[in-house]
Design a protein around this motif. Structure first.
Motif, short mmCIF file in Angstrom:
data_model
loop_
_atom_site.label_atom_id
_atom_site.label_comp_id
_atom_site.label_asym_id
_atom_site.label_seq_id
_atom_site.Cartn_x
_atom_site.Cartn_y
_atom_site.Cartn_z
N SER A 19 1.21 12.29 -46.81
CA SER A 19 -0.16 11.98 -46.34
C SER A 19 -0.21 10.56 -45.78
CB SER A 19 -1.15 12.11 -47.49
OG SER A 19 -1.22 13.44 -47.91
N PRO A 29 -5.17 13.68 -43.09
CA PRO A 29 -4.95 14.92 -43.84
C PRO A 29 -6.30 15.56 -44.21
CG PRO A 29 -3.85 13.06 -44.88
CD PRO A 29 -4.75 12.50 -43.85
N CYS A 30 -6.38 16.88 -44.08
CA CYS A 30 -7.62 17.59 -44.41
C CYS A 30 -7.27 18.86 -45.17
CB CYS A 30 -8.40 18.03 -43.19
SG CYS A 30 -8.14 17.13 -41.70
N SER A 41 -3.99 23.64 -45.81
CA SER A 41 -3.86 22.20 -45.58
C SER A 41 -3.74 21.95 -44.09
CB SER A 41 -2.62 21.67 -46.30
OG SER A 41 -2.76 21.86 -47.68
N ASP A 43 -4.30 18.86 -40.67
CA ASP A 43 -4.48 17.45 -40.30
C ASP A 43 -5.14 17.40 -38.94
OD1 ASP A 43 -1.44 18.05 -39.46
OD2 ASP A 43 -2.25 16.47 -38.16
N HIS A 87 -9.15 11.24 -46.12
CA HIS A 87 -9.01 12.68 -46.31
C HIS A 87 -10.36 13.35 -46.06
CE1 HIS A 87 -8.55 16.49 -48.55
NE2 HIS A 87 -7.28 16.37 -48.20
#
Lengths: 213, 139
Positions: A19, A29-30, A41, A43, A87
């Motif tokens: 990350s 990062p998301c 996951s 980004d 995040h």
């Protein structure tokens, strides 16, 4: 509220070390979850998300592998200095869903009570509402020009747009105009009085004078 | 009157080390503007009081000041001209332990220019580098 497009990529490199590398490369990062489907996951680009934030968007259309998914921005984590987004949490939603979220409250006009010497105190700067995804307002505008000293606006007094209802308690205070507080300057004697009072220490401990001898 | 703890569990705690950034108390929570620390260090009760007084004067009755830190830590000092070996000194003052990112003070209900002036004057009373923060909106 307009729904903005936000390109995202799926991310298979997980964990804090990866990350950090994403953040250094200008990515955020998301994570995407909700509606009983698997958690994914992702980004996204920091610049793209900054654009979304500048337009105060609550809902975005994520473009992932050629498919579009409407998602609510549920949580945004910032660095300790509030400069960079660390995040983002996205929740899958459909346009007819009802979601709970906070909407910022903005005030227009100067209260009559403030002109007469009162002080305007905005107790809440946002209101929690239940809103349909296609009807989420970007802000709630409150005209406070008619407020006299002692007048208040509660959550129940606000006119909400269609498909939006309050989630906070009806008597939660948003703004009121109060009498100004008198400034009390402390005298030198009052300051000196305070110096003598020592806090209550550990009762079992030896006093300082004992140890110094 | 300067801030000080009502009671202490230990009279003379170790100095300790300040590691890492603030993970709590690092956002503007009560007011509209805040003063955030950029460095680690101690802020004494007297410095907090000096900042409070200057803010009260700069705000001139408008707005409200929130003090987000408290001097929990007693700090000892040995008196001058004391020979070696007389033991640890008495408590001299109390200090707040500050990590980088901690929001020290907040101002609410004041005009931006007035709040900026007050926060700038407060920063001159403090031993740490600071920056001004604005409250982050719900969206």
């Amino acid at each position: 509220m307009e729904i903005l497009d936000l390109p995202v990529q799926s991310r298979d490199k997980l964990g804090s070390a990866h990350s950090r590398r994403f953040r250094r490369a200008g990515r955020i990062p998301c994570v995407l979850y909700g509606r009983g489907q698997d958690t994914v996951s992702l980004d996204t680009s920091a610049d793209g998300f900054a654009n979304v934030q500048s337009q105060h968007a609550a809902v975005v259309r994520l473009e992932l592998d050629g498919k579009a998914q409407t998602a609510l921005i549920r949580a945004v984590q910032w660095d300790p200095f509030g400069d960079f987004v660390q995040h983002i949490d996205f929740v899958r939603v459909e346009m007819e869903d009802e979601v709970k979220l906070s909407i910022p409250v903005h005030f227009t006009g100067t209260p009559a009570g403030a002109v007469a010497g009162g002080v305007t105190q905005a107790v809440r700067t946002d209101v929690e509402v239940f809103a349909r995804v296609d009807s989420i307002p970007s802000e709630i505008l409150l005209d406070i020009e008619a407020l006299e000293i002692g007048d208040t606006i509660y959550v129940e007094d606000v006119e909400y747009p269609d498909n939006v209802r309050p989630a906070s308690l009806p008597r939660d205070l948003i703004v009121h105009v109060v009498e100004p507080k008198k400034i009390e300057e402390e005298t030198e004697e009052e300051l000196e009085e305070g110096e003598g009072a020592a806090p209550e220490g550990d009762p079992d401990a030896k006093s300082d004078s004992d140890s110094d001898s | 009157m300067s801030l000080m703890p009502k009671r202490l569990k230990w009279r003379k705690p170790h100095r300790g080390r300040i590691k890492g950034n603030a993970t709590r108390g690092n956002t503007v929570a009560y007011g509209d503007y805040g003063l955030q620390s950029l460095e680690a260090g101690w802020i004494t009760a007297a410095q907090i009081e000096a900042a409070r007084v200057t803010a009260t004067r700069a705000l001139a009755g408008t707005g409200r000041l929130y003090i987000r830190i408290f001097p929990h830590k007693p700090v000892t000092a040995t008196p001058e001209e004391t020979r070696m070996g007389t033991g640890k000194g008495d408590i001299s003052y109390y200090a707040a332990v500050i990590r980088p990112g901690t929001v020290l003070f907040e101002i609410g209900g004041a005009e931006e220019l007035v709040a900026k002036k007050a926060l700038n004057r407060m920063s001159h009373k403090l031993p740490l580098g600071t920056k001004m923060l604005r409250r982050r909106e719900a969206r």
